[in-house]
Design a protein around this motif. Structure first.
Motif, short mmCIF file in Angstrom:
data_model
loop_
_atom_site.label_atom_id
_atom_site.label_comp_id
_atom_site.label_asym_id
_atom_site.label_seq_id
_atom_site.Cartn_x
_atom_site.Cartn_y
_atom_site.Cartn_z
N MET A 1 -54.14 -11.76 -16.28
CA MET A 1 -53.98 -11.58 -14.84
C MET A 1 -54.97 -10.53 -14.36
O MET A 1 -55.04 -9.43 -14.90
CB MET A 1 -52.56 -11.13 -14.52
CG MET A 1 -52.35 -10.72 -13.08
SD MET A 1 -51.95 -12.08 -12.00
CE MET A 1 -50.26 -12.33 -12.45
N LYS A 2 -55.73 -10.90 -13.34
CA LYS A 2 -56.68 -9.98 -12.72
C LYS A 2 -56.27 -9.81 -11.28
O LYS A 2 -56.35 -10.75 -10.48
CB LYS A 2 -58.10 -10.54 -12.83
CG LYS A 2 -59.18 -9.56 -12.47
CD LYS A 2 -60.55 -10.10 -12.86
CE LYS A 2 -61.62 -9.05 -12.65
NZ LYS A 2 -62.95 -9.53 -13.11
N SER A 3 -55.78 -8.61 -10.94
CA SER A 3 -55.25 -8.32 -9.60
C SER A 3 -56.24 -7.45 -8.82
O SER A 3 -56.51 -6.31 -9.21
CB SER A 3 -53.91 -7.59 -9.70
OG SER A 3 -52.94 -8.41 -10.30
N TYR A 4 -56.74 -8.01 -7.74
CA TYR A 4 -57.64 -7.28 -6.84
C TYR A 4 -56.79 -6.60 -5.77
O TYR A 4 -56.08 -7.27 -5.02
CB TYR A 4 -58.65 -8.23 -6.19
CG TYR A 4 -59.65 -8.79 -7.15
CD1 TYR A 4 -60.88 -8.17 -7.32
CD2 TYR A 4 -59.37 -9.92 -7.90
CE1 TYR A 4 -61.82 -8.68 -8.21
CE2 TYR A 4 -60.30 -10.44 -8.80
CZ TYR A 4 -61.52 -9.81 -8.95
OH TYR A 4 -62.44 -10.31 -9.83
N CYS A 5 -56.86 -5.27 -5.72
CA CYS A 5 -56.04 -4.50 -4.79
C CYS A 5 -56.89 -4.07 -3.59
O CYS A 5 -58.01 -3.59 -3.77
CB CYS A 5 -55.46 -3.28 -5.48
SG CYS A 5 -54.47 -3.69 -6.94
N TYR A 6 -56.31 -4.23 -2.40
CA TYR A 6 -57.00 -3.89 -1.15
C TYR A 6 -56.10 -3.05 -0.26
O TYR A 6 -54.89 -3.31 -0.15
CB TYR A 6 -57.35 -5.16 -0.36
CG TYR A 6 -58.39 -6.03 -0.98
CD1 TYR A 6 -59.73 -5.85 -0.68
CD2 TYR A 6 -58.04 -7.04 -1.87
CE1 TYR A 6 -60.71 -6.66 -1.25
CE2 TYR A 6 -59.00 -7.85 -2.44
CZ TYR A 6 -60.33 -7.66 -2.13
OH TYR A 6 -61.29 -8.46 -2.69
N ARG A 7 -56.69 -2.06 0.38
CA ARG A 7 -56.02 -1.31 1.45
C ARG A 7 -56.21 -2.09 2.74
O ARG A 7 -57.24 -2.72 2.94
CB ARG A 7 -56.64 0.07 1.62
CG ARG A 7 -56.51 0.96 0.42
CD ARG A 7 -57.23 2.26 0.62
NE ARG A 7 -56.61 3.01 1.72
CZ ARG A 7 -57.03 4.19 2.13
NH1 ARG A 7 -58.07 4.76 1.59
NH2 ARG A 7 -56.41 4.82 3.11
N CYS A 8 -55.23 -2.03 3.63
CA CYS A 8 -55.39 -2.68 4.92
C CYS A 8 -54.38 -2.11 5.91
O CYS A 8 -53.47 -1.37 5.55
CB CYS A 8 -55.25 -4.19 4.81
SG CYS A 8 -53.67 -4.77 4.20
N SER A 9 -54.59 -2.47 7.18
CA SER A 9 -53.69 -2.08 8.26
C SER A 9 -53.07 -3.34 8.85
O SER A 9 -53.67 -4.42 8.79
CB SER A 9 -54.47 -1.36 9.36
OG SER A 9 -55.12 -0.22 8.86
N ILE A 10 -51.89 -3.18 9.43
CA ILE A 10 -51.21 -4.28 10.10
C ILE A 10 -50.55 -3.76 11.37
O ILE A 10 -50.42 -2.54 11.55
CB ILE A 10 -50.15 -4.95 9.18
CG1 ILE A 10 -49.04 -3.94 8.83
CG2 ILE A 10 -50.79 -5.52 7.93
CD1 ILE A 10 -47.85 -4.56 8.09
N ASP A 11 -50.11 -4.67 12.22
CA ASP A 11 -49.35 -4.27 13.40
C ASP A 11 -48.00 -3.70 12.98
O ASP A 11 -47.50 -4.01 11.89
CB ASP A 11 -49.13 -5.46 14.33
CG ASP A 11 -50.39 -5.85 15.10
OD1 ASP A 11 -51.40 -5.12 15.01
OD2 ASP A 11 -50.35 -6.89 15.79
N ASP A 12 -47.39 -2.90 13.86
CA ASP A 12 -46.10 -2.28 13.55
C ASP A 12 -45.00 -3.31 13.32
O ASP A 12 -44.18 -3.17 12.43
CB ASP A 12 -45.67 -1.33 14.67
CG ASP A 12 -46.52 -0.07 14.70
OD1 ASP A 12 -47.16 0.26 13.68
OD2 ASP A 12 -46.55 0.59 15.76
N GLU A 13 -44.98 -4.34 14.14
CA GLU A 13 -43.91 -5.33 14.06
C GLU A 13 -44.24 -6.42 13.04
O GLU A 13 -45.33 -6.99 13.07
CB GLU A 13 -43.71 -5.98 15.43
CG GLU A 13 -42.58 -6.98 15.48
CD GLU A 13 -42.42 -7.62 16.84
OE1 GLU A 13 -41.86 -8.73 16.88
OE2 GLU A 13 -42.86 -7.03 17.85
N LEU A 14 -43.28 -6.69 12.16
CA LEU A 14 -43.43 -7.77 11.20
C LEU A 14 -42.80 -9.05 11.76
O LEU A 14 -41.78 -8.99 12.44
CB LEU A 14 -42.74 -7.43 9.87
CG LEU A 14 -43.29 -6.26 9.07
CD1 LEU A 14 -42.41 -6.00 7.85
CD2 LEU A 14 -44.72 -6.51 8.66
N GLY A 15 -43.41 -10.17 11.46
CA GLY A 15 -42.82 -11.46 11.81
C GLY A 15 -41.90 -11.92 10.71
O GLY A 15 -41.53 -11.16 9.81
#
Length: 171
Positions: free
Chosen positions: A99-113
């Motif tokens: 298993m090769k897992s590529y990890c990324y930082r990111c931002s999202i909107d406050d509200e989850l769907g």
């Protein structure tokens, strides 16, 4: 992308290897991190999963993050690192999973769907949660020591959470 770790589980034997490419999302708000809690295994994990054949890594990240958490407006995607592991795998004619897992930082909107979970994720009672990263680490460490329910990914997830807390959480 920098190498975070290569883990070989003690039961792994390199005979017939299945390779799986995955992505993992790191979404932080101070000490709060968006994770998945899985009731079956009683653990916290980063959102993410397998990248489809011919799918770009970042596209796979966005798809998995949306499906598992209902995240909206995923942006500011930055590479964090790669975690590689070998573990026993007794399915579909293979005895080892790479298993090769590529990890990324990111931002999202406050509200989850609404998440669009797969059948096995629903059966395992998986749900997205915002949790204090240090509480999640402590919970996973407790599960590693005391639970017979733990899954195979808990060591990876706990390693990543500790590294994220050390390097990315603002004190």
């Amino acid at each position: 992308m920098r190498q975070l770790n290569i883990a070989t589980h003690s039961s792994a034997q390199k005979n017939s290897i299945l390779t799986r490419i995955a992505t993992r999302a790191i979404v932080l708000r101070g000490e709060q991190i968006l994770l998945l809690f899985t009731e079956r295994y009683h653990d916290y994990s980063l959102p993410g999963g397998g990248v489809d054949e011919d799918e770009a890594l970042q596209a796979g990240l966005v798809r998995e993050l949306q499906e598992e958490t209902g995240a909206k407006n995923i942006r500011n995607i930055e590479p964090y690192g790669v975690y590689e592991e070998y573990r026993s795998w007794n399915k579909h004619g293979y005895d080892l999973l790479y298993m090769k897992s590529y990890c990324y930082r990111c931002s999202i909107d406050d509200e989850l769907g609404d998440p669009q979970l797969e059948h096995h994720e629903i059966q395992n009672a998986m749900r997205p949660v915002w949790v204090n990263i240090y509480d999640a680490i402590a919970h996973n460490e407790e599960t590693i020591v005391n639970s017979d329910k733990k899954g195979l990914s808990i060591e990876r997830e706990t390693f990543l959470l500790k590294l994220i807390a050390e390097e990315l959480v603002e004190s």
